[in-house]
Design an enzyme around this catalytic site. Structure first.
Site, PDB file in Angstrom:
ATOM      1  N   ASP A  25       0.874  -1.158   0.000  1.00 49.56           N
ATOM      2  CA  ASP A  25       0.000   0.000   0.000  1.00 49.56           C
ATOM      3  C   ASP A  25       0.917   1.215   0.000  1.00 49.56           C
ATOM      4  O   ASP A  25       1.531   1.543   1.014  1.00 49.56           O
ATOM      5  CB  ASP A  25      -0.888  -0.049   1.254  1.00 49.56           C
ATOM      6  CG  ASP A  25      -1.694   1.227   1.445  1.00 49.56           C
ATOM      7  OD1 ASP A  25      -1.669   2.089   0.548  1.00 49.56           O
ATOM      8  OD2 ASP A  25      -2.346   1.353   2.498  1.00 49.56           O
ATOM      9  N   LYS A  87       2.789  11.146  -3.143  1.00 48.63           N
ATOM     10  CA  LYS A  87       1.765  10.516  -3.987  1.00 48.63           C
ATOM     11  C   LYS A  87       0.906  11.559  -4.713  1.00 48.63           C
ATOM     12  O   LYS A  87       0.422  11.318  -5.817  1.00 48.63           O
ATOM     13  CB  LYS A  87       0.888   9.637  -3.090  1.00 48.63           C
ATOM     14  CG  LYS A  87      -0.096   8.750  -3.803  1.00 48.63           C
ATOM     15  CD  LYS A  87      -0.701   7.780  -2.806  1.00 48.63           C
ATOM     16  CE  LYS A  87      -1.799   6.944  -3.384  1.00 48.63           C
ATOM     17  NZ  LYS A  87      -2.340   6.024  -2.379  1.00 48.63           N
ATOM     18  N   GLU A 184      -7.378   0.504  -4.563  1.00 42.67           N
ATOM     19  CA  GLU A 184      -7.379   0.435  -3.095  1.00 42.67           C
ATOM     20  C   GLU A 184      -8.718  -0.063  -2.541  1.00 42.67           C
ATOM     21  O   GLU A 184      -8.717  -0.932  -1.659  1.00 42.67           O
ATOM     22  CB  GLU A 184      -7.006   1.804  -2.511  1.00 42.67           C
ATOM     23  CG  GLU A 184      -5.531   2.133  -2.771  1.00 42.67           C
ATOM     24  CD  GLU A 184      -5.180   3.602  -2.584  1.00 42.67           C
ATOM     25  OE1 GLU A 184      -6.057   4.382  -2.159  1.00 42.67           O
ATOM     26  OE2 GLU A 184      -4.034   3.979  -2.877  1.00 42.67           O
ATOM     27  N   ASP A 206     -12.816   5.802   2.320  1.00 37.80           N
ATOM     28  CA  ASP A 206     -11.382   5.838   2.597  1.00 37.80           C
ATOM     29  C   ASP A 206     -10.939   7.269   2.891  1.00 37.80           C
ATOM     30  O   ASP A 206     -10.835   8.092   1.985  1.00 37.80           O
ATOM     31  CB  ASP A 206     -10.631   5.277   1.370  1.00 37.80           C
ATOM     32  CG  ASP A 206      -9.113   5.274   1.555  1.00 37.80           C
ATOM     33  OD1 ASP A 206      -8.626   5.830   2.562  1.00 37.80           O
ATOM     34  OD2 ASP A 206      -8.423   4.712   0.687  1.00 37.80           O
TER      35      ASP A 206
END
Ligand code: AMP
Length: 629
Positions: A25, A87, A184, A206
């Site tokens: 992850d 990211k 994800e 999320d």
């Protein structure tokens, strides 16, 4: 064409050959690596027992870099060279980055992707991410004591091609073989075993450090389909920190803060936010460089109040994603919580009230994505335990096969195989001296090539002339994670090889796949009869060729009467082949008649075959002494 053997490179592994695969992850705030050990998914720790690797890289003047905790410790003292939340920059240009002017970095607006100027030179987000990935890879290899076969790396469901490609590039730079990029939310759903749950609609909420994602997934027949995604790429736990930071400023009536003091207080705000998930109140204590002393107490209730609008923003995004997916709250069968920030109790309450259900939250929300990715990686690496169900994620919609003699299809990769996958099968030549082999790649469930979809044709040439059946031609089908099929054929003795790449799903809509499947079900019995007949025809042709070849060399072993008798049997087979194509007769009857003629010829040549054997043995022994033999 005789079928000699089937092999599945990389597919069947004995228990002692467990292939090391991990799930990674690659998060905005933290990254993790997980694997399956003794059948149980677990997150791997570093040598100090820490599981989360802060996604932070600090560049040093000597050209080196600190990664993770060590880098994070300098976030406040060396913000310019300490890259956090990289990211957000993956595959993005400067103009795509929200509030770039508020970030402490010296951005370089490079074509394609933004870069950051550091003391160690200009760094691209791919390079920075690769350093995080390489650290995780090292951790995995150290704790598992072997090299990795590959990794499943998770990406947000909304990541576009450039962002996915940047992630793949980073993995490659880190020396990681990417088994697949997995979204994800799908990884989280897999971690909760929802792929085995009842078919239906699931929502994955999320809330990470820097991003909020809501995904609406539909599960049918073990396959997750992303119905819609939504969220806010500039909303996450960090915004709760920021809101609390502002509140502290207001409460302590602080003068405008220096860059350093801002960073110090942001860290304090974050710690306070996290404490409030398990405490009713907490006190923020800090001594700033300016000399000011901060001491402010906040209750969980007040924190929930001052961040209510942020939670509200996530609810609006959920409504929109549900509208896009055309589903209502009643349609949702379950909700999964992902991301460290979903530990905030008021966030969980809001989600629970919205969906009228208790969300799945018993797996650590920081680990759930990595654990799901590990489950998937384990499967893709071929570590499927005996009796495990296939996890039908990305699968081949139709079987991929090869045309064999008689216009028949030999399936090499069956439908519903999880991809990537590779299978090989050996074939041989049909005729004496055959120097080329036509490979015809087909897709479909039917037994005859004419009823399947032709994908590609190529020829393997340069096979050394050998007796029929002596060549060994290994045909390998490989489907990569993107559904790209590569077919290669290799004659193993001479090494001659030919190959081709095809995109099997190209141009095939769901309807067409469904129609092809339906056809295969409704025609199954007729197809099987037809297949049996074709196989008999191939056998008949083969025995005719073999008989002719034997007569060409050894006719002198038979007297005239015997030669006549054999000629009659040969004519019998030729006639039967001819009649076997008469479609006015039933396929079963045609096959029976042909079978009888072939058997008669086989029986009629038994004696001839024995004499030929004697002759060749005599020839081999001629002139040799007993000792030599
Ligand atoms: P992620 O991007 O999923 O790693 O999530 C990181 C975010 O989760 C950061 O904003 C953290 O401050 C937040 N977080 C971690 N633990 C907690 C906690 N106990 N309570 C509230 N937020 C937390």
């Amino acid at each position: 064409m005789a079928l000699l053997q089937i092999a599945e490179p990389g597919m069947s592994t004995a228990p002692h050959q467990h292939r090391l695969a991990v799930g990674i992850d690659l998060g905005t705030t933290n990254s993790l690596v997980a694997t399956i050990r003794s059948g149980i998914p677990e997150v791997l720790s570093d040598e100090d027992g820490r599981q989360l690797l802060p996604s932070v890289v600090r560049y040093l003047a000597n050209g080196n870099a600190n990664i993770g905790h060590k880098a994070q410790a300098h976030q406040t003292t060396d913000p310019k060279n300490t890259i956090v939340s990289v990211k957000r920059f993956m595959g993005r240009g400067l103009k795509d980055i929200a509030h770039a002017e508020n970030l402490p970095y010296d951005f370089v607006d490079a074509p394609g992707m933004v870069q950051i100027n550091t003391v160690a030179g200009v760094k691209s987000p791919v390079e920075t991410s690769a350093q995080i990935l390489a650290t995780l890879r090292q951790r995995a290899e150290d704790s598992l004591g072997d090299d990795l076969v590959g990794a499943v790396i998770t990406v947000p469901a909304y990541f576009d091609d450039a962002q996915r490609q940047a992630t793949k590039d980073a993995a490659q730079l880190a020396g990681i073989n990417v088994l697949r990029l997995l979204s994800e939310p799908t990884a989280a759903a897999i971690a909760y075993g929802l792929d085995h749950a009842k078919e239906g609609v699931y929502a994955v909420y999320d809330l990470g450090g820097g991003t909020f994602d809501i995904s609406i997934l539909k599960l049918s027949k073990g396959v997750f389909e992303v119905l819609s995604t939504g969220g806010d790429s500039a909303l996450g736990g960090d915004d709760f920190d920021h809101r609390l930071f502002c509140w502290i400023n207001e409460q302590a009536r602080l003068a405008p803060l220096s860059e350093h003091d801002t960073a110090t207080l942001m860290v304090k705000a974050r710690q306070a936010k996290e404490l409030l998930s398990t405490n009713d109140e907490t006190t923020i204590d800090a001594i700033l460089k300016s000399g000011e002393i901060v001491q402010v107490t906040i209750t969980a209730h007040t924190f929930a109040e001052i961040t209510r609008h942020l939670v509200g923003k996530t609810m609006n995004a959920i409504r929109k994603a549900m509208r896009d997916a055309d589903v209502s709250v009643e349609d949702v069968d379950g909700v999964v919580m992902v991301g460290g920030a979903t530990r905030m109790p008021h966030v969980r309450r809001a989600v629970s009230e919205f969906f009228h259900t208790i969300p799945h939250a018993n797996i650590d929300p920081d680990k759930v994505v990595a654990l799901g990715a590990a489950i998937q990686a384990n499967l893709l690496a071929g570590n499927r335990a005996e009796g495990d169900d296939w996890l039908l994620l990305d699968v081949t919609p139709l079987s991929l096969g090869i045309e064999t003699m008689g216009g028949l299809v030999e399936k090499i990769i069956p439908r519903n195989s999880t991809i990537p996958c590779a299978r090989a099968q050996e074939f041989t030549t049909f005729k004496d001296g055959q120097t080329a082999l036509a490979v015809h790649v087909v897709q479909g469930e039917r037994e005859l090539v004419s009823d399947c979809r032709s994908l590609a044709r190529f020829e393997l040439r340069g096979i050394p002339p050998m007796a029929a059946g002596a060549a060994r031609i290994r045909v390998t089908y490989q489907v990569d994670a993107d559904g790209l099929l590569a077919v290669s054929a290799r004659e193993t003795r001479s090494g001659v090889e030919a190959s081709i790449t095809v995109k099997p799903s190209y141009g095939l809509g769901d309807d067409e796949v469904a129609r092809m499947l339906q056809d295969s079900y409704s025609s199954a019995q007729g197809d099987m009869q037809m297949r049996a007949l074709r196989e008999e025809q191939v056998e008949a042709e083969r025995i005719l060729l073999a008989t002719q070849s034997a007569l060409d060399t050894d006719a002198d072993l038979l007297d005239d009467a015997e030669q006549d008798a054999l000629a009659k049997l040969v004519i019998g087979v030729r006639d039967a082949i001819h009649r076997s194509n008469d479609t006015s007769l039933e396929a079963g009857a045609r096959q029976d008649a042909l079978h009888a003629a072939v058997q008669a010829l086989a029986k009629g040549t038994e004696d001839f075959a024995a004499r030929r054997m004697d002759k060749s043995v005599r020839k081999a022994l001629a002139g040799k002494s007993l000792d030599e033999i």
